[in-house]
Design an enzyme around this catalytic site. Structure first.
Site, short mmCIF file in Angstrom:
data_model
loop_
_atom_site.label_atom_id
_atom_site.label_comp_id
_atom_site.label_asym_id
_atom_site.label_seq_id
_atom_site.Cartn_x
_atom_site.Cartn_y
_atom_site.Cartn_z
N GLU A 35 -49.15 25.72 -50.04
CA GLU A 35 -48.59 26.02 -48.67
C GLU A 35 -47.24 25.57 -48.88
O GLU A 35 -46.71 24.63 -49.69
CB GLU A 35 -49.21 25.05 -47.83
CG GLU A 35 -48.45 25.20 -46.35
CD GLU A 35 -49.04 24.29 -45.29
OE1 GLU A 35 -50.06 23.66 -45.59
OE2 GLU A 35 -48.81 24.43 -44.22
N ARG A 260 -59.75 16.85 -57.93
CA ARG A 260 -58.15 16.69 -57.95
C ARG A 260 -57.59 15.74 -59.19
O ARG A 260 -58.45 14.82 -59.76
CB ARG A 260 -57.61 16.12 -56.86
CG ARG A 260 -57.85 17.04 -55.66
CD ARG A 260 -57.39 16.13 -54.20
NE ARG A 260 -55.96 16.36 -54.02
CZ ARG A 260 -55.62 17.29 -53.26
NH1 ARG A 260 -56.12 18.16 -52.58
NH2 ARG A 260 -54.38 17.21 -52.75
N LYS A 270 -48.40 15.78 -50.85
CA LYS A 270 -46.93 16.44 -50.46
C LYS A 270 -46.45 15.69 -48.90
O LYS A 270 -45.31 15.40 -48.94
CB LYS A 270 -47.18 17.72 -50.11
CG LYS A 270 -46.70 18.77 -51.15
CD LYS A 270 -46.73 20.35 -50.70
CE LYS A 270 -48.10 20.73 -50.60
NZ LYS A 270 -48.19 22.18 -50.30
P1 ATP Z 1 -51.13 17.81 -50.73
O1 ATP Z 1 -52.34 17.20 -50.23
O2 ATP Z 1 -50.35 17.17 -51.98
O3 ATP Z 1 -50.21 18.36 -49.60
P2 ATP Z 1 -52.59 20.43 -50.72
O4 ATP Z 1 -53.85 20.54 -51.31
O5 ATP Z 1 -52.31 20.22 -49.49
O6 ATP Z 1 -51.82 19.06 -51.56
P3 ATP Z 1 -51.48 23.00 -51.39
O7 ATP Z 1 -50.04 23.40 -51.43
O8 ATP Z 1 -52.51 23.36 -50.26
O9 ATP Z 1 -51.50 21.34 -51.42
O10 ATP Z 1 -52.08 23.03 -52.94
C1 ATP Z 1 -52.30 24.46 -53.26
C2 ATP Z 1 -53.68 24.22 -54.77
O11 ATP Z 1 -53.29 22.88 -55.37
C3 ATP Z 1 -54.77 23.95 -53.58
O12 ATP Z 1 -55.64 24.75 -54.16
C4 ATP Z 1 -55.06 22.45 -53.91
O13 ATP Z 1 -56.51 22.67 -54.30
C5 ATP Z 1 -54.49 22.23 -55.47
N1 ATP Z 1 -54.14 20.75 -55.48
C6 ATP Z 1 -53.43 19.99 -54.88
N2 ATP Z 1 -53.17 18.77 -55.15
C7 ATP Z 1 -53.96 18.65 -56.43
C8 ATP Z 1 -54.50 17.40 -57.37
N3 ATP Z 1 -53.92 16.45 -56.99
N4 ATP Z 1 -55.17 17.94 -58.21
C9 ATP Z 1 -55.46 19.17 -58.52
N5 ATP Z 1 -55.31 20.61 -57.82
C10 ATP Z 1 -54.49 19.98 -56.58
MG MG Z 2 -53.35 22.14 -48.37
#
Ligand code: ATP
Ligand code: MG
Length: 549
Positions: A35, A260, A270
Site C-alpha cells: 500500500e 512475517r 509502516k
Molecule cells: P505494515 O504493517 O508495515 O504497514 P503492511 O502489511 O500493511 O505492513 P503492505 O504495504 O500491505 O504493508 O505490505 C505489502 C506486502 O508485504 C504484504 O503482502 C505483506 O504481507 C508483506 N509484509 C509486510 N510486512 C511484512 C513483514 N514484516 N514480513 C513479511 N512480509 C511483510
Molecule cells: Mg497492509
C-alpha cells in the site's frame, strides 16, 4: 549456505507441485502488493524475496501492484519511493499495476454479486454492525436490511456510487453467514462510502472497495497463480476464496501465507515508522537508523546483504524473531569482500614525531585480503592524528596501544615510541610526542621486530575534516516485554564525531562504502559537501553474532 539453499521451503514445494500438475505451459505468477502509504521496510524485503524469488526460480512473472484502495493515506510520493526501492534491490517487475485501475471492474463485480442475491446494502451504523457481528464465542445476528430485494439493492448501490448518501450512511455487504465460526465470513463489508481525494482518481469515486473484496479480484484479473502474503491474512482466505467462487473472474488464484519477518530492536510497521518521521524522532523515512529500505541503503546496506539475510532466515509458517546481530553479520560478510580499505580517525588527538623531518609517501594496500585491488599512496609527516582511545597515560598491561615509554607500529609506516604528552587543565591529553625508528619502515628489515599494536593514523597536513555519524539501534533491548515502542526509544541512537579521513575517502562518491581500518564500515552520505564529507557508520567491525555462535 549452499546446504540451506537446497532445502525447499513450503511455498517452493507447493509451486513445484502445481507446475508438475499443470504441465509445461504453466507459468507461475505472483505479485507484490504494497500500500503506497509509507516506505518499504526490511519486512517487505522478505515478501519481495518470496514473490520475486518465485519469478526468478521458476521463470515466472511477478507484478508490482500498488494496493491503493484506501484514499485517505496514499500518495504518489510513496509510489515513487516503493518503485525506487524495489529497483534498487534488483527486482524487475513484469507489470506495474494499481488497485485503483480496477475500480470500474471491481464495481461491476459488486453489481454481479447483488444480481446473484449475494450482496446487500446495509444501513446499520458502524456500531450496530459491530454489535450484530457477534464475537468469537457467540454467533452474529442478521441485519434487518439483509433481505432487501435485488432491485432495491441495485438501486441503492448505484445511488451510493452517485453520491446520494453521506459517508458511512450505508455499506455494501457480502451475504454469507452471520453464524460462521470465522468472523470474516459474517457478512463482511465490501464497499463503503468515503468522500476523499484519491491521489490517482481524485473525486471520481465516493465509494471504495474493501481490501478483502478488491484483492482477490485484482489477483484473478492479473492471472496471479500464487497470492503470497503474511500470516495475518490466513483467516481471510475463506473470504478470498468466496469472492473468487462467486464473481465471474477469468482465473483462479490461490492464497498461501507465510510468517512475517521480525527482528529484535527493530520497528516493523509502516504506521509506526511514519509516526517516527512525523514526530521528528528521525530525520526522515531515509534516516540511516530507519529499517526502511531507503534508510538501510543510506546507512550503507547492500541489496546482496539484505537478500542473503532473507535467504538464510528462510520462509516459515511459524512466528519467530531474528537477532538484529544476524542482519549485521550478513552485511559485514558482504562488505568485508567488497569494501576498499581506507584510514579515518574518528576521535582525533595530535601525535608529533619529534625526530622526523619533512614528509614522505607511504603505500598501503586497498584490501588486506585482495592484492589485486592494488595500493594507494598516503603522506606521512611529523604531525599526525591518531585515535584518542589508542593512547593511555597509565594503561593496564594488556593495553597493546600507545602509552608513555611503549612502542607501536603505525600502519604501513614506522615503529614509534612514546616520549611524552601534554594535557589541558582538566587533564585531557592534547598532544602526544613520540620518536620513530628510521630503520623500521614497512618492508625494511628493522620492521620485523615484534611490536604488539598497530595503529591507524593520518598525516595532519593531508587529513580532511570529516563528520562521522555513529548509529545505534532506535529501540532498547527490551524485546520480550510488552511495551509500546515509544517507551523503548534509545536516546543515544546517534552520536556525531568530528574527525578526519584520508583524501581518497573524502573525495569518493556519495554512496561509496569503505572499511575504515580498525573503526568500522562507513558510507559517504548525501549530506556531504565539497568542504566537509559526512560518513555514516554502517556497522562496526566486531561481529557479536558470529562470536555468540
Ligand atoms: P505494515 O504493517 O508495515 O504497514 P503492511 O502489511 O500493511 O505492513 P503492505 O504495504 O500491505 O504493508 O505490505 C505489502 C506486502 O508485504 C504484504 O503482502 C505483506 O504481507 C508483506 N509484509 C509486510 N510486512 C511484512 C513483514 N514484516 N514480513 C513479511 N512480509 C511483510
Ligand atoms: Mg497492509
Amino acid at each position: 549456505m549452499s546446504e540451506m539453499q537446497e532445502i525447499k521451503n513450503f511455498i517452493e514445494e507447493k509451486v513445484e507441485a502445481d507446475i508438475a500438475k499443470n504441465g509445461p505451459d504453466y507459468t507461475v505468477c505472483t505479485r507484490f502488493p504494497p500500500e503506497p502509504n509509507g516506505y518499504l521496510h526490511i519486512g517487505h524485503v522478505r515478501a519481495l524475496s518470496i514473490d520475486f524469488g518465485m519469478k526468478e526460480k521458476y521463470n515466472g512473472r511477478c507484478n508490482l501492484r500498488m494496493d491503493d484502495t484506501n484514499p485517505a493515506k496514499e500518495d504518489m510520493h510513496y509510489v515513487e519511493a516503493i518503485k525506487r526501492d524495489v529497483e534498487w534491490l534488483g527486482y524487475k517487475w513484469d507489470n506495474l499495476t494499481f488497485g485503483s485501475d480496477y475500480y470500474h471492474l471491481t464495481y461491476n463485480y459488486a453489481e454481479e454479486l447483488i444480481k446473484k442475491g449475494l450482496a446487500y446494502v446495509c444501513d446499520l451504523s458502524p456500531e450496530e454492525i459491530r454489535e450484530y457481528r457477534g464475537t468469537l464465542t457467540t454467533p452474529g445476528k442478521n441485519s434487518p436490511y439483509r433481505d432487501r430485494s435485488i432491485e432495491e439493492n441495485l438501486d441503492l448501490f448505484r445511488r451510493m456510487r452517485a453520491g446520494e448518501f453521506a459517508d458511512g450512511a450505508k455499506v455494501l455487504r457480502a451475504k454469507i453467514d452471520m453464524s460462521s465460526p470465522n468472523i470474516n465470513m459474517r457478512d463482511p463489508i465490501i464497499y463503503r462510502i468515503l468522500r476523499a481525494d484519491h491521489y490517482r482518481t481524485g473525486t471520481e469515486w465516493c465509494i471504495y472497495p474493501m481490501y478483502d473484496f478488491a484483492h482477490p479480484i485484482q489477483d484473478a484479473t492479473e492471472g496471479v497463480t500464487h497470492s503470497l502474503c503474511s500470516l495475518e491474512f490466513e483467516d481471510h482466505r475463506p473470504l478470498y476464496n468466496w469472492v473468487i467462487d462467486n464473481v465471474s473472474v477469468p482465473h483462479r488464484p490461490e492464497q498461501t501465507e507465510f510468517a512475517r519477518l521480525n527482528i529484535t530492536r527493530t520497528i516493523m510497521s509502516k504506521r509506526y515508522l511514519k509516526k517516527l518521521v512525523d514526530d521528528g524522532v528521525v530525520s526522515g523515512w531515509d534516516d540511516p537508523r530507519m529499517p526502511t529500505i531507503a534508510g538501510l541503503r543510506r546507512r550503507g546496506y547492500t541489496p546482496e546483504a539484505l537478500k542473503s539475510f532473507c535467504a538464510r532466515c528462510g520462509v516459515a509458517k511459524v512466528y519467530s524473531v531474528i537477532e538484529a546481530g544476524f542482519l549485521e553479520h550478513c552485511l559485514r560478510e558482504d562488505l568485508n569482500e567488497k569494501a576498499l580499505r581506507r584510514m579515518a580517525v574518528v576521535d582525533p588527538v595530535k601525535l608529533v614525531i619529534t625526530n622526523f623531518e619533512g614528509s614522505r609517501e607511504v603505500e598501503i594496500e586497498n584490501h588486506n585480503a585482495k592484492e589485486e585491488l592494488g595500493k594507494r599512496t598516503l603522506s606521512f609527516s611529523n604531525e599526525l592524528y591518531i585515535e584518542r582511545e589508542d593512547f593511555m597515560i597509565d594503561p593496564p598491561s594488556k593495553f597493546f596501544r600507545l602509552a608513555p615509554g611503549r612502542e607501536v607500529r603505525l600502519k604501513g609506516a614506522y615503529i614509534i615510541k612514546c616520549t611524552g604528552y601534554d594535557t589541558d587543565p582538566e587533564g585531557n591529553v592534547t598532544c602526544i610526542y613520540a620518536e620513530h625508528d628510521p630503520l623500521s619502515f614497512s618492508g625494511m628489515e628493522g620492521a620485523n621486530r615484534k611490536v604488539k599494536g598497530t595503529l591507524h593514523w593520518l598525516d595532519a597536513k593531508a587529513a580532511v575534516p570529516t563528520e562521522f555519524r555513529l548509529y545505534d539501534y532506535l529501540l532498547d533491548d527490551r524485546d520480550g516485554e510488552d511495551l509500546d515502542f515509544s517507551e523503548r526509544y534509545n536516546k543515544n541512537s546517534l552520536t556525531v564525531k568530528h574527525g578526519f579521513c584520508e583524501p581518497a575517502a573524502a573525495n569518493a562518491e556519495v554512496g561509496d562504502t569503505f572499511q575504515m581500518v580498525r573503526v568500522g564500515y562507513f558510507r559517504k552520505d548525501e549530506d556531504s559537501t565539497s568542504e566537509k564529507p559526512v560518513f555514516n557508520r554502517v556497522v562496526g567491525l566486531k561481529d557479536s553474532w558470529a562470536k555468540q555462535r
